[in-house]
Design an enzyme around this catalytic site. Structure first.
Site, PDB file in Angstrom:
ATOM      1  N   ASN A  42     -31.508 -43.235 -40.821  1.00 22.64           N
ATOM      2  CA  ASN A  42     -30.149 -43.726 -40.579  1.00 22.64           C
ATOM      3  C   ASN A  42     -29.950 -45.066 -41.291  1.00 22.64           C
ATOM      4  OD1 ASN A  42     -31.966 -44.659 -38.544  1.00 22.64           O
ATOM      5  ND2 ASN A  42     -30.325 -44.996 -37.070  1.00 22.64           N
ATOM      6  N   GLU A  44     -27.185 -48.174 -41.323  1.00 21.15           N
ATOM      7  CA  GLU A  44     -26.026 -48.746 -40.637  1.00 21.15           C
ATOM      8  C   GLU A  44     -25.281 -49.716 -41.545  1.00 21.15           C
ATOM      9  OE1 GLU A  44     -27.610 -50.161 -36.882  1.00 21.15           O
ATOM     10  OE2 GLU A  44     -27.698 -48.083 -36.148  1.00 21.15           O
ATOM     11  N   CYS A  53     -26.030 -41.110 -40.499  1.00 21.30           N
ATOM     12  CA  CYS A  53     -27.180 -40.648 -39.706  1.00 21.30           C
ATOM     13  C   CYS A  53     -28.314 -40.173 -40.609  1.00 21.30           C
ATOM     14  CB  CYS A  53     -26.768 -39.490 -38.802  1.00 21.30           C
ATOM     15  SG  CYS A  53     -25.660 -39.936 -37.464  1.00 21.30           S
ATOM     16  N   GLU A  55     -30.007 -37.412 -40.487  1.00 21.73           N
ATOM     17  CA  GLU A  55     -29.864 -36.007 -40.879  1.00 21.73           C
ATOM     18  C   GLU A  55     -28.986 -35.878 -42.118  1.00 21.73           C
ATOM     19  OE1 GLU A  55     -29.449 -37.408 -37.916  1.00 21.73           O
ATOM     20  OE2 GLU A  55     -29.676 -35.971 -36.274  1.00 21.73           O
ATOM     21  N   CYS A  86     -26.158 -35.520 -33.735  1.00 23.24           N
ATOM     22  CA  CYS A  86     -24.816 -35.839 -33.226  1.00 23.24           C
ATOM     23  C   CYS A  86     -23.831 -34.752 -33.670  1.00 23.24           C
ATOM     24  CB  CYS A  86     -24.374 -37.213 -33.723  1.00 23.24           C
ATOM     25  SG  CYS A  86     -23.789 -37.205 -35.436  1.00 23.24           S
ATOM     26  N   CYS A  89     -23.188 -34.489 -37.486  1.00 29.34           N
ATOM     27  CA  CYS A  89     -24.335 -33.890 -38.189  1.00 29.34           C
ATOM     28  C   CYS A  89     -24.440 -32.402 -37.891  1.00 29.34           C
ATOM     29  CB  CYS A  89     -25.624 -34.621 -37.835  1.00 29.34           C
ATOM     30  SG  CYS A  89     -25.688 -36.274 -38.544  1.00 29.34           S
TER      31      CYS A  89
HETATM   32  N1  THU Z   1     -28.154 -41.496 -35.298  1.00 28.97           N
HETATM   33  C1  THU Z   1     -28.786 -40.689 -36.201  1.00 28.97           C
HETATM   34  O1  THU Z   1     -29.278 -41.152 -37.239  1.00 28.97           O
HETATM   35  N2  THU Z   1     -28.858 -39.370 -35.918  1.00 28.97           N
HETATM   36  C2  THU Z   1     -28.406 -38.789 -34.766  1.00 28.97           C
HETATM   37  O2  THU Z   1     -28.428 -37.577 -34.638  1.00 28.97           O
HETATM   38  C3  THU Z   1     -27.901 -39.629 -33.683  1.00 28.97           C
HETATM   39  C4  THU Z   1     -27.517 -41.008 -34.091  1.00 28.97           C
HETATM   40  C5  THU Z   1     -28.102 -42.950 -35.570  1.00 28.97           C
HETATM   41  C6  THU Z   1     -26.757 -43.475 -35.947  1.00 28.97           C
HETATM   42  C7  THU Z   1     -26.908 -44.940 -35.583  1.00 28.97           C
HETATM   43  O3  THU Z   1     -27.520 -45.631 -36.652  1.00 28.97           O
HETATM   44  C8  THU Z   1     -27.876 -44.941 -34.401  1.00 28.97           C
HETATM   45  O4  THU Z   1     -28.494 -43.669 -34.423  1.00 28.97           O
HETATM   46  C9  THU Z   1     -27.226 -45.171 -33.053  1.00 28.97           C
HETATM   47  O5  THU Z   1     -26.168 -44.333 -32.861  1.00 28.97           O
END
Ligand code: THU
Length: 129
Positions: A42, A44, A53, A55, A86, A89
């Protein structure tokens, strides 16, 4: 397919996460039918909505390298419990095949495998318009 190895690659990919805001690291490892593995983490952004994310990082890497025939994706996070993809994704994974396997784990000894269709029942796809 070695599910344990794929999950371990997701754990390794998690180390690359750029998460100054949530501090929640996620890694993914995506296996294609021709045996290639693309990893992702991930990423940000101070403008939170621009966050990507793990994925989708892995999926976009694969597609931009000319590969969109996916067999499975493993996901590992900092949570000791299973971390499922999520909603956004799930939709993106579903775009590339209803039978793609989602591998989540509490550890590489404790994996759970489901198809994306099980995680996104009645999902909207290119067949719906
Ligand atoms: N996140 C992912 O990378 N994948 C997921 O399936 C759930 C959420 C990340 C996004 C963000 O950087 C952090 O988790 C908190 O939401």
């Amino acid at each position: 397919m070695d599910q344990k190895l794929l999950f371990q690659m997701a754990v390794e990919a998690r180390k690359k996460a750029y998460v100054p805001y949530s501090k929640f690291r996620v890694g993914a490892a995506l296996l294609t039918h021709n045996g290639r593995i693309y990893t992702g983490c991930n990423i940000e952004c101070a403008s939170f909505g621009a966050t990507n994310c793990a994925e989708r990082t892995a999926i976009f890497k694969a597609i931009s390298e000319g590969n969109k025939d996916f067999e499975a994706i493993a996901i590992a996070s900092d949570n000791e419990d299973y971390t499922f993809p999520c909603g956004i994704c799930r939709q993106v994974i579903f775009e590339f095949g209803k039978n793609i396997k989602i591998i989540v784990g509490k550890s590489s000894e404790n994996l759970k495998v489901m198809t994306i269709e099980e995680l996104l029942p009645n999902g909207f796809s290119k067949e719906d318009f």
